[in-house]
Design an enzyme around this catalytic site. Sequence first.
Site, PDB file in Angstrom:
ATOM      1  N   ASN A 198      -0.863  -5.627   5.153  1.00  0.00           N
ATOM      2  CA  ASN A 198       0.171  -6.461   4.560  1.00  0.00           C
ATOM      3  C   ASN A 198      -0.417  -7.464   3.574  1.00  0.00           C
ATOM      4  O   ASN A 198      -1.216  -7.075   2.733  1.00  0.00           O
ATOM      5  CB  ASN A 198       1.032  -7.077   5.667  1.00  0.00           C
ATOM      6  CG  ASN A 198       2.385  -6.396   5.709  1.00  0.00           C
ATOM      7  OD1 ASN A 198       2.966  -6.161   4.648  1.00  0.00           O
ATOM      8  ND2 ASN A 198       2.877  -6.070   6.878  1.00  0.00           N
ATOM      9  N   ASP A 228       3.506 -11.160   7.638  1.00  0.00           N
ATOM     10  CA  ASP A 228       3.756 -10.073   6.680  1.00  0.00           C
ATOM     11  C   ASP A 228       3.138 -10.487   5.340  1.00  0.00           C
ATOM     12  O   ASP A 228       1.935 -10.708   5.263  1.00  0.00           O
ATOM     13  CB  ASP A 228       5.268  -9.794   6.634  1.00  0.00           C
ATOM     14  CG  ASP A 228       5.620  -8.496   5.939  1.00  0.00           C
ATOM     15  OD1 ASP A 228       4.796  -7.980   5.172  1.00  0.00           O
ATOM     16  OD2 ASP A 228       6.750  -7.995   6.130  1.00  0.00           O
ATOM     17  N   GLU A 284      10.827  -6.462  -0.657  1.00  0.00           N
ATOM     18  CA  GLU A 284       9.387  -6.725  -0.514  1.00  0.00           C
ATOM     19  C   GLU A 284       8.758  -7.086  -1.853  1.00  0.00           C
ATOM     20  O   GLU A 284       9.362  -6.911  -2.915  1.00  0.00           O
ATOM     21  CB  GLU A 284       8.681  -5.448   0.007  1.00  0.00           C
ATOM     22  CG  GLU A 284       8.518  -5.384   1.501  1.00  0.00           C
ATOM     23  CD  GLU A 284       7.384  -6.281   2.006  1.00  0.00           C
ATOM     24  OE1 GLU A 284       6.745  -6.984   1.187  1.00  0.00           O
ATOM     25  OE2 GLU A 284       7.148  -6.280   3.219  1.00  0.00           O
TER      26      GLU A 284
HETATM   27  C1  BGC Z   1       6.247  -3.049   6.001  1.00  0.00           C
HETATM   28  C2  BGC Z   1       7.275  -2.742   7.061  1.00  0.00           C
HETATM   29  C3  BGC Z   1       6.885  -3.449   8.359  1.00  0.00           C
HETATM   30  C4  BGC Z   1       6.711  -4.927   8.095  1.00  0.00           C
HETATM   31  C5  BGC Z   1       6.312  -5.741   9.293  1.00  0.00           C
HETATM   32  C6  BGC Z   1       6.134  -4.534   5.852  1.00  0.00           C
HETATM   33  O1  BGC Z   1       5.164  -4.839   4.905  1.00  0.00           O
HETATM   34  O2  BGC Z   1       6.580  -2.442   4.777  1.00  0.00           O
HETATM   35  O3  BGC Z   1       7.405  -1.359   7.223  1.00  0.00           O
HETATM   36  O4  BGC Z   1       7.875  -3.251   9.331  1.00  0.00           O
HETATM   37  O5  BGC Z   1       5.757  -5.117   7.089  1.00  0.00           O
HETATM   38  O6  BGC Z   1       5.049  -5.499   9.750  1.00  0.00           O
HETATM   39 CA    CA Z   2       4.766  -6.493   3.469  1.00  0.00          CA
END
Ligand code: BGC
Ligand code: CA
Length: 302
Positions: free
Chosen positions: A155, A205, A22
């Site tokens: 997000n 995301d 991430e």
């Molecule tokens: C989160 C995950 C989540 C994903 C999709 C990410 O930013 O850390 O836990 O599954 O987003 O929504």
């Molecule tokens: Ca994310």
Amino acid sequence: MVSVREGAAVEPVGDVVAELGEGPYWVPEDDCLLWVDIPRGELHRTYFPSRETLTVDLGAVSAAFPALGGGILTAGGSRLVLHLPAERGEKWTSRTIGEVPAREGVRFNDAAVDPAGRVWVGSMHIDETDPLGELLRLDPGGELTTVVKGVTISNGISWSPDGGRMYYVDSPTRRVDVFDYDPATGEAFQRRVFCDVSAFPGVPDGLTVDADGYIWVAMHGGSALLRITSDGERDAVLELPVSMPTSCAFGGPGMSDLYVTTASRGLNEAGRAAEPLAGRLLRLHPGPAGLPSTTTYATLPA
Ligand code: BGC
Ligand code: CA
């Protein structure tokens, strides 16, 4: 304006296989990409051109940025922490910069630095079903101010080239929203739907904005990046050989490399065999260049 190569080659960088990679963030002065693995609590620093990755276990981390004045600011758990790297093998020193009361089942997730250096961080419900998360801003006195409540999975957060808009994703809504934004004060107001992406597989995301003001969104579970115009129209779809891209950031010479973090979490053996690049850091050269303000250093409270 440069148009997008939808079939741009996808290349893995380094050999780290993350569970939930991430938060890619390019540090131009160091030719280094910061990124994290949330469930493992690891911070990765991948250096170029060697592609060597240095990994540190921070316990809890969901995003990382270079801090003005030195060190790396991370979000993780319920805290923002400044880490001062030590020599190899020695323990890093750290200091808490901002904190919210820890809540069962809730953790920090994506964070971002606005074009003025101000830090924003969101939180999410770990089970991903209830609107227990928030979006917060770190203010000059060190307090974390709640700006948005009722978020399920906070997000992507990013700003338009003139700083006058803040784009924002709460993943289960399957939308990218937009706020009007004042970079001088950090005020975000008039949240509205910017682009409904529910016609595409997966959920939105992480996101970034390019030099032409287009928005790039990673579709988690959708094996693609979407490029959206500043009018909220779909511009291009970049298919990826992994089902769970999580976020993207431009970097490298001329900001023309696009780095994509990915997840391998939850894939069974057959899934891993079908997606050998799941969990890897990926790089593409899709054409357009990144926006320099997406590499801003975080300004910390005095
Ligand atoms: C989160 C995950 C989540 C994903 C999709 C990410 O930013 O850390 O836990 O599954 O987003 O929504
Ligand atoms: Ca994310």
